[in-house]
Design a protein around this motif. Sequence first.
Motif, PDB file in Angstrom:
ATOM      1  N   GLY A   1      11.179   9.553  -2.623  1.00 50.64           N
ATOM      2  CA  GLY A   1      11.657   9.911  -1.289  1.00 50.64           C
ATOM      3  C   GLY A   1      10.628   9.907  -0.170  1.00 50.64           C
ATOM      4  N   GLU A   2       9.363   9.630  -0.484  1.00 52.50           N
ATOM      5  CA  GLU A   2       8.378   9.582   0.605  1.00 52.50           C
ATOM      6  C   GLU A   2       8.474   8.248   1.333  1.00 52.50           C
ATOM      7  OE1 GLU A   2       7.187  10.420  -2.497  1.00 52.50           O
ATOM      8  OE2 GLU A   2       6.585  12.526  -2.255  1.00 52.50           O
TER       9      GLU A   2
ATOM     10  N   GLU B   1       2.625  12.428   2.628  1.00 50.16           N
ATOM     11  CA  GLU B   1       2.755  11.167   3.361  1.00 50.16           C
ATOM     12  C   GLU B   1       1.600  10.967   4.340  1.00 50.16           C
ATOM     13  OE1 GLU B   1       7.609  10.676   3.547  1.00 50.16           O
ATOM     14  OE2 GLU B   1       6.658  12.178   4.810  1.00 50.16           O
ATOM     15  N   LEU B   2       1.192  12.054   4.976  1.00 49.68           N
ATOM     16  CA  LEU B   2       0.078  11.939   5.927  1.00 49.68           C
ATOM     17  C   LEU B   2      -1.213  11.570   5.213  1.00 49.68           C
ATOM     18  CD1 LEU B   2       0.869  14.951   8.247  1.00 49.68           C
ATOM     19  CD2 LEU B   2       0.567  12.597   9.018  1.00 49.68           C
TER      20      LEU B   2
ATOM     21  N   PRO C   1       0.824  -1.204   0.000  1.00 47.59           N
ATOM     22  CA  PRO C   1       0.000   0.000   0.000  1.00 47.59           C
ATOM     23  C   PRO C   1       0.860   1.256   0.000  1.00 47.59           C
ATOM     24  CG  PRO C   1      -0.126  -1.115   2.135  1.00 47.59           C
ATOM     25  CD  PRO C   1       0.658  -1.997   1.218  1.00 47.59           C
ATOM     26  N   SER C   2       0.495   2.199  -0.843  1.00 47.77           N
ATOM     27  CA  SER C   2       1.260   3.437  -0.897  1.00 47.77           C
ATOM     28  C   SER C   2       0.339   4.647  -0.878  1.00 47.77           C
ATOM     29  CB  SER C   2       2.123   3.464  -2.152  1.00 47.77           C
ATOM     30  OG  SER C   2       1.289   3.558  -3.288  1.00 47.77           O
TER      31      SER C   2
ATOM     32  N   VAL D   1       8.944  15.016  10.372  1.00 44.31           N
ATOM     33  CA  VAL D   1       8.714  13.585  10.588  1.00 44.31           C
ATOM     34  C   VAL D   1       7.936  13.005   9.410  1.00 44.31           C
ATOM     35  CG1 VAL D   1       7.584  11.888  12.086  1.00 44.31           C
ATOM     36  CG2 VAL D   1       8.888  13.783  13.090  1.00 44.31           C
ATOM     37  N   LEU D   2       6.887  13.710   8.992  1.00 44.79           N
ATOM     38  CA  LEU D   2       6.121  13.304   7.811  1.00 44.79           C
ATOM     39  C   LEU D   2       5.654  14.577   7.118  1.00 44.79           C
ATOM     40  CD1 LEU D   2       3.771  10.534   9.302  1.00 44.79           C
ATOM     41  CD2 LEU D   2       5.534  10.134   7.581  1.00 44.79           C
TER      42      LEU D   2
END
Length: 729
Positions: free
Chosen positions: A174-175, A584-585, A134-135, A579-580
């Motif tokens: 890069g994520e 990404e979140l 999952p991405s 951090v994110l």
Amino acid sequence: MTSIRFIALEKAMDRQPKEVHYPSAKASDYFGSMTFNQSTMKEYLTEEAFNAVKQAIETGYRVERKVTDQVASAIKAWALGKGATHYTHWFHPLTGATAEKHDAFISPTPQGQALENFSGKELIQQEPDASSFPSGGIRSTFEARGYTAWDPTSPAFIIDKTLCIPTIFISYTGESLDYKTPLLKSVSALDAAATEVVRLFNEDVTKVYPTLGWEQEYFLVDEALYNARPDMVLMGKTVFGHASAKDQQLSDHYFGAIHPRALAFMQELEIESHKLGIPVKTRHNEVAPSQFECAPVFEEVNVAVDHNQLLMHLLENVARKHNLRVLLHEKPYTGINGSGKHNNWSMATNTGINLLSPGKTSEDNFRFISMLSIIVKGIRDYEGLLRASVASEGNDLRLGAHEAPPAIISIFLGKEIADTLDEIEKMPEPKAISGRNGNNVIANIPKIPEILLDNTDRNRTSPFAFTGNKFEFRAVGSSANTAKPMFVLNTIVTEQMKQFKSEVDGLISKGMKKADAIFNVVQNYIKASKDIRFEGNSYSDEWVAEAAKRGLSNNRSTPEALLAFISDKTVNLFEKNEVLNKTELLARYEIKLEKYIKKIQIEGRMLGDLAINHILPTAIHYQNRLIENVRGLKEVLDAESYKKAAANQLSAIKEISEHTSVIQNEVEAMIEARKVANKIESYPEQAKAYHDSVLPYFEKIRRHVDKLELMVDDELWPLPKFRELLFLK
Ligand code: ADP
Ligand code: MG
């Protein structure tokens, strides 16, 4: 034909505890023997390479290429010596499980022979074709590449003849696509922010790191009975099952003598854990029958998280060897306690201080109170996010079910500390005096009574409790990858540490003495975060009402709770502390929702299948028997006796019809509701539809199935019953 349930029961009844062979009388002889830990490293590496890796572990510096070649050949030599044939990068994709793709060490030579190869390149980076992980839409499928990269802070290990190298997992762009990357980032963010604050008190401190001691709860069930329950096989939980006449009412399982089969399993689990350097220490029976707990000594959080993932893997593997299955689901059996994971969390310094230890001197106490007030304030500000960090469909069934902490985050401090904070809150004038080492301290900071450290009267109902020298976060689900609540907590505390430092610096720059400045900020934090503190019974309805008055969130369902993950406030928090990022979140939010939807979907299908294809035919079969019996009674009895004798049978026949027709109708309605939900394209709305209009059928259908279980001839019932599943023979 004998039913599969009876075949399973027969097997389960014949089992004997397996014999356990200890590799040596002393665990210290084999502890860590299957890990490439620092002492092994020292043996296999040149001094230069060893120091480079050690530095990377301690400071996060990159290991240079020429060193990685050396490390790789050392790891290879070590692993081959231990009988490993394959290697893999071992990572935590967002499925919540761990992932591995094994490659053999062996590679052919042109001369038709083979050599064992493993280079620095293979150690530090791989590009698994990861398109099926999952991405959340970060990687479009044509760009399926993701990278795994070596995490030298967590030791490589060998399991089942395979060398596993802990790695992070990131996308081509890069994520982060895993749990470890944000965890490592949160650890280093917390280090930077907390070190600055701690140096206000102890100038010699140069590093702060979070520590985690998890407690893992789980159920064991006999393998044959497990296999006779399709719901357990597919979902690790039961969808039907009437309560056993006796389960946990007498509390006679909790801390009771451990069943010999479970004990043999635990002994082997401990041996395997110890070989892998997992410092498991405690084992005991939990509240529900066949429920157990296992806990290690705490470790640095990244290693502790890896060890928990590894332990969950070992639990399953070792259980199989003992003809058992382990259930990590948060709520495998309705009506009795579910399982959680308690995360005992603290922060330690490179100088050996536990920052949540009250301390004996005024200086230490001042630091301790400051740390405490920072954490409490951070959680007050981000309580919804902390709740979101433990959201899952399984945990929804546990949180707030009067057996586990509610979905409301609050903090329990214990009377002594709560009184101390209250006292500080009311203090009119701080008095800075000169303490040891020329540091200022506040004279009137109340002393924390020694009794605290062995205070046994702890509040078990609180989701976030101070327990003497650490906080215990009890709302984590038993199956969760515990990195998530940990990176969330680390980030929240990081942010509050930074604010604290900047507020203190602000006051100092206005001419205030350092100790007075700290005191001022602490006092403000205590005032501002009072609402999150609750010393009473968190399971009570009064608390739910009171929490609502205080403005604390109470998100009972995953789709509701997850919203806190994408609020502007959260995005800001994670971006600011690196951090994110927002992408990404959002990706994580989507993945979580998708998982939620699929889990409810699977459960709906399973439940429908069992109800229609297993339960209804059984009920009808039994009903036919009753009908035959009534016919027979009519034949052989006179009218008066028949009337009496048939009355009960007739009402049972009617009752069965009522249940079966409700089941039939409700299953059809549930399928319709699913069809409607499946057409919805947005994940948030689809998840809401699954929660609001599919999920409610589960309980309705179940109620009638469980009633039938009580009516139908025991010999005909197809599914192993709770009383059979819950007690090892
Ligand atoms: P219980 O909640 O069952 O009473 P214990 O008080 O025995 O549990 O401890 C639970 C866990 O807390 C253990 O895993 C222990 O290693 C961990 N622990 C103790 N001190 C710390 C610390 N400073 N940081 C993190 N975890 C800790
Ligand atoms: Mg505990």
